[in-house]
Design an enzyme around this catalytic site. Structure first.
Site, PDB file in Angstrom:
ATOM      1  N   SER A 227       3.805  -2.589  10.203  1.00  0.00           N
ATOM      2  CA  SER A 227       5.260  -2.591  10.395  1.00  0.00           C
ATOM      3  C   SER A 227       5.937  -3.890   9.962  1.00  0.00           C
ATOM      4  O   SER A 227       6.915  -4.326  10.579  1.00  0.00           O
ATOM      5  CB  SER A 227       5.618  -2.250  11.853  1.00  0.00           C
ATOM      6  OG  SER A 227       5.171  -0.941  12.169  1.00  0.00           O
TER       7      SER A 227
ATOM      8  N   LYS B  41      -0.015   4.240  -0.171  1.00  0.00           N
ATOM      9  CA  LYS B  41      -0.687   5.397   0.456  1.00  0.00           C
ATOM     10  C   LYS B  41      -0.514   6.636  -0.430  1.00  0.00           C
ATOM     11  O   LYS B  41      -0.518   6.523  -1.644  1.00  0.00           O
ATOM     12  CB  LYS B  41      -0.160   5.629   1.871  1.00  0.00           C
ATOM     13  CG  LYS B  41      -0.157   4.350   2.698  1.00  0.00           C
ATOM     14  CD  LYS B  41       0.119   4.594   4.145  1.00  0.00           C
ATOM     15  CE  LYS B  41       0.201   3.264   4.862  1.00  0.00           C
ATOM     16  NZ  LYS B  41       0.204   3.397   6.301  1.00  0.00           N
TER      17      LYS B  41
ATOM     18  N   GLU C 207      -5.020  -5.473  10.663  1.00  0.00           N
ATOM     19  CA  GLU C 207      -4.034  -4.409  10.853  1.00  0.00           C
ATOM     20  C   GLU C 207      -4.289  -3.688  12.180  1.00  0.00           C
ATOM     21  O   GLU C 207      -5.110  -2.754  12.230  1.00  0.00           O
ATOM     22  CB  GLU C 207      -4.128  -3.404   9.709  1.00  0.00           C
ATOM     23  CG  GLU C 207      -3.846  -3.991   8.354  1.00  0.00           C
ATOM     24  CD  GLU C 207      -3.275  -2.939   7.414  1.00  0.00           C
ATOM     25  OE1 GLU C 207      -2.164  -3.143   6.929  1.00  0.00           O
ATOM     26  OE2 GLU C 207      -3.914  -1.898   7.208  1.00  0.00           O
TER      27      GLU C 207
ATOM     28  N   ASN D 259       0.865  -1.182   0.000  1.00  0.00           N
ATOM     29  CA  ASN D 259       0.000   0.000   0.000  1.00  0.00           C
ATOM     30  C   ASN D 259       0.899   1.230   0.000  1.00  0.00           C
ATOM     31  O   ASN D 259       1.531   1.533   1.012  1.00  0.00           O
ATOM     32  CB  ASN D 259      -0.891  -0.034   1.254  1.00  0.00           C
ATOM     33  CG  ASN D 259      -1.686   1.235   1.441  1.00  0.00           C
ATOM     34  OD1 ASN D 259      -1.783   2.066   0.542  1.00  0.00           O
ATOM     35  ND2 ASN D 259      -2.261   1.386   2.627  1.00  0.00           N
TER      36      ASN D 259
ATOM     37  N   GLU E 188      -6.688   4.273   8.170  1.00  0.00           N
ATOM     38  CA  GLU E 188      -6.495   5.700   7.878  1.00  0.00           C
ATOM     39  C   GLU E 188      -7.747   6.291   7.224  1.00  0.00           C
ATOM     40  O   GLU E 188      -8.079   7.453   7.433  1.00  0.00           O
ATOM     41  CB  GLU E 188      -5.244   5.884   7.008  1.00  0.00           C
ATOM     42  CG  GLU E 188      -3.981   5.677   7.843  1.00  0.00           C
ATOM     43  CD  GLU E 188      -2.750   5.241   7.080  1.00  0.00           C
ATOM     44  OE1 GLU E 188      -2.741   5.329   5.836  1.00  0.00           O
ATOM     45  OE2 GLU E 188      -1.796   4.771   7.732  1.00  0.00           O
TER      46      GLU E 188
ATOM     47  N   GLY F  13       2.830   1.796  10.791  1.00  0.00           N
ATOM     48  CA  GLY F  13       3.793   2.887  10.664  1.00  0.00           C
ATOM     49  C   GLY F  13       4.520   3.233  11.950  1.00  0.00           C
ATOM     50  O   GLY F  13       5.168   4.281  12.029  1.00  0.00           O
TER      51      GLY F  13
ATOM     52  N   HIS G  40      -9.369   0.741   5.234  1.00  0.00           N
ATOM     53  CA  HIS G  40      -8.068   0.940   5.897  1.00  0.00           C
ATOM     54  C   HIS G  40      -8.290   1.864   7.096  1.00  0.00           C
ATOM     55  O   HIS G  40      -9.105   2.785   7.039  1.00  0.00           O
ATOM     56  CB  HIS G  40      -7.068   1.547   4.905  1.00  0.00           C
ATOM     57  CG  HIS G  40      -5.666   1.557   5.446  1.00  0.00           C
ATOM     58  ND1 HIS G  40      -5.246   2.492   6.357  1.00  0.00           N
ATOM     59  CD2 HIS G  40      -4.617   0.742   5.211  1.00  0.00           C
ATOM     60  CE1 HIS G  40      -3.975   2.239   6.667  1.00  0.00           C
ATOM     61  NE2 HIS G  40      -3.577   1.185   5.989  1.00  0.00           N
TER      62      HIS G  40
HETATM   63  C1  PEP Z   1      -0.599  -0.081   6.248  1.00  0.00           C
HETATM   64  O1  PEP Z   1      -0.796   1.122   6.234  1.00  0.00           O
HETATM   65  O2  PEP Z   1      -1.463  -0.836   5.758  1.00  0.00           O
HETATM   66  C2  PEP Z   1       0.604  -0.580   6.865  1.00  0.00           C
HETATM   67  C3  PEP Z   1       0.631  -1.822   7.233  1.00  0.00           C
HETATM   68  O3  PEP Z   1       1.640   0.311   7.025  1.00  0.00           O
HETATM   69  P1  PEP Z   1       3.125  -0.014   7.573  1.00  0.00           P
HETATM   70  O4  PEP Z   1       3.569  -1.295   6.915  1.00  0.00           O
HETATM   71  O5  PEP Z   1       3.943   1.148   7.156  1.00  0.00           O
HETATM   72  O6  PEP Z   1       2.998  -0.192   9.039  1.00  0.00           O
END
Ligand code: PEP
Length: 250
Positions: A210, A13, A165, A11, A97, A171, A95
């Protein structure tokens, strides 16, 4: 029993312009991923160009959101049919976000997922608890409510992917213990199996939060983890390629 197909999904973003398509070329030049699907979800502005670059390769391209309607007076929004037309095969929905920044409810996510399925896209539906919810012991209740509210009734193993998630892991560099990932993934598998039967057993379950080359193999060894949804580490071909390789080997 149907076995889920492994999926490494990235992703991007709100990152990436045409210059960053070079990462895709590097990824494709180096990547063979026997036994797993590979997906990148760039900003909408890059979907068409990335899909062209990926043509004939193992790489699939997806959107990061879609509107629930097919067309109309919705300035700035993109429909599922438009994503498909641009070359997408998947779309990330719900998601955290989007849930936080745009106030998307489970009902909104479900309506978007219905639109995605109608357009012939695979819906990658995200669920996960905040730190406060985990600390209050509400993780499984939150995940159950999100699964129940966000996933349409007419999905199949080929049209749905679920990404767990934990919001506090996205992040942040913080990753749950493997036992915590296992608990939630087992729970999601049981819920999907009880609601969708055989189809629920074949849905790919991704862990997201992460994931990096250094922790991917350990996460992929967890039962009922069929891949990853990767944010930051999907931006660089070397990192994402290493995660794809770890999944392929798992
Ligand atoms: C995400 O936003 O779906 C995500 C998993 O981000 P990150 O891998 O940067 O934690």
């Amino acid at each position: 029993m149907s076995t889920p197909r492994k999926l490494a999904a990235g992703n991007w973003k709100m990152n990436g312009t045409a210059a960053e398509l070079s990462e895709v070329k590097t990824l494709l030049a180096e990547q063979a991923a026997p036994g797993c699907d590979v997906l990148l979800c760039p900003p909408a502005t890059l979907i068409h160009r990335m899909a062209q670059a990926a043509e004939g390769s193992i790489l699939k391209v997806g959107g990061q959101d879609c509107h629930a309607r097919q067309s109309g007076a919705h300035t700035g929004d993109i429909s599922a049919a438009m994503l498909k037309d641009a070359g997408a095969s998947h779309v990330i929905l719900g998601h955290s976000e989007r849930r936080a920044d745009h106030g998307e409810s489970d009902e909104d996510v479900r309506a978007k997922a219905e639109a995605a399925l109608a357009a012939g896209l695979v819906a990658v539906i995200c669920v996960g608890e905040t730190l406060e919810q985990r600390e209050s012991g509400a993780t499984l209740d939150i995940v159950a409510a999100q699964l129940g509210g966000s996933i349409p009734d007419d999905v199949s193993a080929g049209t749905l992917v679920v990404a767990y998630e934990p919001v506090w892991a996205i992040g942040t560099g913080k990753v749950p213990e493997t036992a915590q990932i296992a608990e939630v993934h087992d729970f999601i598998r049981a819920r999907l199996s009880s609601r969708f039967g055989e189809a629920g057993q074949g849905v790919a379950l991704l862990y997201g939060g992460s994931v990096k080359p250094s922790n991917a193999a350990e996460i992929f060894a967890v039962e009922n983890v069929n891949g990853a949804l990767v944010g930051g580490a999907s931006l660089k071909a070397a990192d994402f390629g290493a995660i794809v390789a770890a999944l392929s080997d798992a």
